[in-house]
Design a protein around this motif. Sequence first.
Motif, PDB file in Angstrom:
ATOM      1  N   LYS A 191       0.825  -1.217   0.000  1.00  0.00           N
ATOM      2  CA  LYS A 191       0.000   0.000   0.000  1.00  0.00           C
ATOM      3  C   LYS A 191       0.851   1.256   0.000  1.00  0.00           C
ATOM      4  CE  LYS A 191      -3.624  -2.506   2.228  1.00  0.00           C
ATOM      5  NZ  LYS A 191      -3.991  -3.047   3.538  1.00  0.00           N
ATOM      6  N   TYR A 192       1.933   1.223   0.745  1.00  0.00           N
ATOM      7  CA  TYR A 192       2.803   2.402   0.768  1.00  0.00           C
ATOM      8  C   TYR A 192       3.359   2.677  -0.634  1.00  0.00           C
ATOM      9  CZ  TYR A 192       2.860   2.228   5.853  1.00  0.00           C
ATOM     10  OH  TYR A 192       2.515   2.247   7.162  1.00  0.00           O
TER      11      TYR A 192
ATOM     12  N   ILE B  18       0.657   4.172  -2.909  1.00  0.00           N
ATOM     13  CA  ILE B  18       0.422   5.598  -2.647  1.00  0.00           C
ATOM     14  C   ILE B  18       1.566   6.408  -3.240  1.00  0.00           C
ATOM     15  CG2 ILE B  18       0.128   7.357  -0.876  1.00  0.00           C
ATOM     16  CD1 ILE B  18      -0.999   5.233   0.937  1.00  0.00           C
TER      17      ILE B  18
ATOM     18  N   ARG C 222       1.178   9.235  -6.112  1.00  0.00           N
ATOM     19  CA  ARG C 222       1.623  10.600  -5.843  1.00  0.00           C
ATOM     20  C   ARG C 222       2.559  11.074  -6.928  1.00  0.00           C
ATOM     21  NH1 ARG C 222       3.529  11.334   0.370  1.00  0.00           N
ATOM     22  NH2 ARG C 222       1.502  11.372   1.359  1.00  0.00           N
TER      23      ARG C 222
ATOM     24  N   GLU D 231       6.534   9.281   5.902  1.00  0.00           N
ATOM     25  CA  GLU D 231       5.121   8.962   5.705  1.00  0.00           C
ATOM     26  C   GLU D 231       4.949   7.584   5.091  1.00  0.00           C
ATOM     27  OE1 GLU D 231       3.979  12.214   3.247  1.00  0.00           O
ATOM     28  OE2 GLU D 231       4.974  13.563   4.631  1.00  0.00           O
ATOM     29  N   LEU D 232       5.659   7.354   3.990  1.00  0.00           N
ATOM     30  CA  LEU D 232       5.433   6.140   3.200  1.00  0.00           C
ATOM     31  C   LEU D 232       6.580   5.152   3.298  1.00  0.00           C
ATOM     32  CD1 LEU D 232       4.024   7.775  -0.014  1.00  0.00           C
ATOM     33  CD2 LEU D 232       2.798   6.964   1.956  1.00  0.00           C
ATOM     34  N   VAL D 233       7.329   5.208   4.390  1.00  0.00           N
ATOM     35  CA  VAL D 233       8.484   4.337   4.599  1.00  0.00           C
ATOM     36  C   VAL D 233       9.537   4.595   3.516  1.00  0.00           C
ATOM     37  CG1 VAL D 233       9.294   2.029   5.019  1.00  0.00           C
ATOM     38  CG2 VAL D 233       6.956   2.605   5.572  1.00  0.00           C
TER      39      VAL D 233
ATOM     40  N   LEU E  70      -4.559   0.409   6.521  1.00  0.00           N
ATOM     41  CA  LEU E  70      -3.115   0.577   6.430  1.00  0.00           C
ATOM     42  C   LEU E  70      -2.540   0.406   7.831  1.00  0.00           C
ATOM     43  CD1 LEU E  70      -0.871   1.380   4.420  1.00  0.00           C
ATOM     44  CD2 LEU E  70      -1.142   3.693   5.209  1.00  0.00           C
TER      45      LEU E  70
ATOM     46  N   HIS F  96       7.683   1.606  11.729  1.00  0.00           N
ATOM     47  CA  HIS F  96       7.478   2.689  10.772  1.00  0.00           C
ATOM     48  C   HIS F  96       8.366   3.847  11.218  1.00  0.00           C
ATOM     49  CE1 HIS F  96       5.570   5.989   8.651  1.00  0.00           C
ATOM     50  NE2 HIS F  96       5.048   5.097   7.852  1.00  0.00           N
ATOM     51  N   PRO F  97       8.990   4.530  10.281  1.00  0.00           N
ATOM     52  CA  PRO F  97       9.952   5.561  10.679  1.00  0.00           C
ATOM     53  C   PRO F  97       9.371   6.648  11.563  1.00  0.00           C
ATOM     54  CG  PRO F  97      10.110   5.126   8.349  1.00  0.00           C
ATOM     55  CD  PRO F  97       8.942   4.353   8.829  1.00  0.00           C
ATOM     56  N   SER F  98       8.089   6.945  11.438  1.00  0.00           N
ATOM     57  CA  SER F  98       7.616   8.108  12.191  1.00  0.00           C
ATOM     58  C   SER F  98       6.637   7.773  13.300  1.00  0.00           C
ATOM     59  CB  SER F  98       7.012   9.129  11.246  1.00  0.00           C
ATOM     60  OG  SER F  98       5.995   8.537  10.522  1.00  0.00           O
TER      61      SER F  98
ATOM     62  N   GLU G 219      -5.758   8.992   0.273  1.00  0.00           N
ATOM     63  CA  GLU G 219      -4.742   9.468   1.212  1.00  0.00           C
ATOM     64  C   GLU G 219      -5.374  10.006   2.487  1.00  0.00           C
ATOM     65  OE1 GLU G 219      -1.301  11.285   0.809  1.00  0.00           O
ATOM     66  OE2 GLU G 219      -0.703  10.465  -1.118  1.00  0.00           O
TER      67      GLU G 219
ATOM     68  N   VAL H  81       1.197  12.140  10.346  1.00  0.00           N
ATOM     69  CA  VAL H  81       2.568  12.143  10.844  1.00  0.00           C
ATOM     70  C   VAL H  81       2.854  13.439  11.595  1.00  0.00           C
ATOM     71  CG1 VAL H  81       4.959  12.129  10.121  1.00  0.00           C
ATOM     72  CG2 VAL H  81       3.365  10.577   9.069  1.00  0.00           C
TER      73      VAL H  81
END
Lengths: 352, 375, 170
Positions: free
Chosen positions: A167-168, A171, A175, A249-251, B19, B25-27, B41, B360
């Motif tokens: 999914k990431y 997206i 984008r 946000e999206l790794v 999701l 996850h980085p954040s 989104e 985020v």
Amino acid sequence: MELIKDILYNTDKILKDFYNWAYKLWSSFNLPFFILDIVFYLLITLAVAAFLVFNALFIIYYDRKVAAKFQVRYGPNRVGYKGILQTVADTIKLLIKEDINADKVDKIVFFLAPFLVFIPSFLVFLVIPFGKGLIPADLNIGILYVLAITGLSVLGILSAGWASNNKYSLIGGMRSAAQIISYEIPMVLVILSVLLLSGSLKMGDIINAQSSISKWFIFVQPIGFILFLIAGNAEINRAPFDLPEAESELVSGFITEYSAMKFAFFFLAEYTNLFLTSAIATTLFLGGWQGPFLPPFVWFIIKTYLVITLLMWFRWTFPRIRVDHLMEFSWKYLTPIAFVNLIATAILVKFI
Amino acid sequence: MNKFPIEIEKGLTTDEYILNMGPQHPSTHGVLRVVLKMDGEVVKDAIPDVGYIHTGLEKMFENRKYEQIIPYTDRTDYLSAVNNNLAYCLAVEKLLGIEVPERAKIMRVILCELNRIMSHLLWYSAYGLDMGALTPIIYAFREREEVIDLVESMTGGRLTHNALRIGGFKYDLPKDFIYKLKNFISHFNDRIDEYEALLINNVIFVNRTKDIGVLKKEIAISYGVTGPSLRGSDISYDLRKIEPYSGYEKFEFDVCTGKNGDTLDRCKVRMNEMRQSIRILEQAIDHLKDGDIMAKVPKVIKPAPGEIYCAVEGPRGETGVYIVSDGSEKPYRIKLRSPSFSNLSVLKEIVVGYKIADLVAIMGSLDLVIPEIDR
Amino acid sequence: MIKYIKNIITGIISLCEGLSVTLKHVFRKPITLQYPEQKPDLQLRYRGRLVMPVDPEKNDIRCTACMICAKVCPNHSILEIEKVIEDGKPKPKAKKYIYNLGTCMFCNLCVEACPFAAIIMSDEYALANEDKEKLILELVSEKYNLTGKKLNWWKSKFKDETINKEKVQK
């Protein structure tokens, strides 16, 4: 000595002499000429490919060093003199890494995507004027060719995002499609206003139109130059427009699932694109390879790296733009300003 | 077992999907998992899933003597260890009826404010990364390193200081501590201006945070949000002013508040709080007089049966400790009130309808520390 | 329209401010420590691993195996202390002092509790090991020698305490 000087400063003449000599030689064998043409094109392709790879290696190193400068640290300084071999080591590491294919990916598209991203940026080199006569093919639709080909890279990114089955990634791919397409418009408008001044699509003519420093288009088109940098930066997905791969946000966006060689291709394409954008900006606004004393090729590289440094400065300073602001920025700010710029240029060209 | 805590509506096909954000996850700053229901989104629902680094601290406390618990309190909110220590020590001291000497009180204030600066600097740098700016982290860590060195020269630890003892301090401040502290204060305000120019005032940043994740007063209060996240919503609630502890009543400082309660306000409150911390530190240097640093504490700490709640204003909000004593050497029960837990629970209220990039930004502005949530 | 232009101008100004901050930093000296070559200058009170140093005056350890440190340790990292046995009677001197580095959380409580200043947190910080068994250390036979300012600090500690004890006795 004289020959070296000629090679450096009058490359076009030397090349022409070399072609004529080769053709004469070839005709004495009584063989068809297309074979010789193919050999020449292969040689040129090889030269461009070699330049591309070494240049990308250096830009990555340069990017890291510039980043370190802005961040009051040293950057890579262990491998080789001042870390100059760091990217070589990194590349070797990437090449011998295990190539991981996730189970549920769309195998063919997943495999093709890195090449789809890379090939357009390779093709653009066809019309990049490195120096006097040092241009693989000076097409008479030069800049149009650039625009057409760079638009293709969105295909690769989109298919990478789709094929990863993540999914990431998806997206990120979506984008990037939206971003590249909407930033194409202000970019084209800016290039149009340059073309109005030069009166030709041919790269050689655009450079010839800026024969002295006072005639450089950056002084006629300062706003155009800034717009081009912004739009170009957005086209190549670099910070602050790195939304498709927005790390926090999206790794890692569309390259989340990629590893090893395929990842290296994305990386190579990204930095090649950075070089290309700067090279085109140099050609369009900074007089291309023209300059006093130093050989044309050196001037071209210096100017291009100046623009690259400028883009890196932006990258390491600004936070990332949000996805809807990105669209807003393009449609509400860049495009109208580019339009006004274009109309003003048209009036300028017509009446003055 | 249901894999996701949210279910997608069945029937007509929608383009909503789930999701999983985290636990890697980085954040999410640690091992927090947020399950998101997304429409493209746009976030439609967000459910935080906590417990990935549950350490069972509260149960562990029941098997430790009172003085042995202090190092463990470091490890809840590891970014402001002294504030946790202080909450715990104040509670035990109240149970025992000990009055801490004046010098120790001021020293505690100094360490607490240094910890607050440390924590806010880390928030700033991590928030920069969340927003995609890669340089602020290096600048902020440069100053954070100075603060850590200062606190280290006092306590010996860099993050888990284990600084306080029940009744005061074991060691006095090192000789050159005040000199170094003055040196740090002298240039830190300029650096805060630099940080603001680099990130907080940047037009991209302002556009991304203004009117995003608006936390209304009523919602903030009903969820028990505290700290800068609450003060961003224009509620002047600061335990240092309202229930002064450890001699905070002597210090002059402003409680920084925002206006709208959006993400930008929360950020600005934190930046201003660092300036106020510097003000407090300046006054603390003047207040610091020679004297004892340890109160008379019985050798075996055995509080009378009873219970007590003590809270301090940590960098993230009200850090509270609730102790039930049964008269033995070990506490019967200790409950920690961690500000991050309440601050996280408000996430769902303020994030719905915004984009994933905003999620985020909003989550970063709540300044969560995950070990503190899970404990 | 005016608002539109104003937006652009304020935006550009704020961006330029950010750019000037990073540009300023280009001319500042790097703050990095080149680690393996350059070692950090550790604070005097730095808490590395626990050691039982040899007192250079007595040329012997100071531990009396009183077990206070083991009792005060929050997570039982001090596993076993054995006394020297002479003529069938235990003497106030440690023969064996087993310390588990793996569970130690460097809280300094044992050092503070020790009435003889026999143990101290050293300057050693690179403590990782491939083998868990190697993290269980025997401190007496190690015969650790403190050096530098840490040694002076340690010496001053037990000198203070002996003076204090004398005062108490008087």
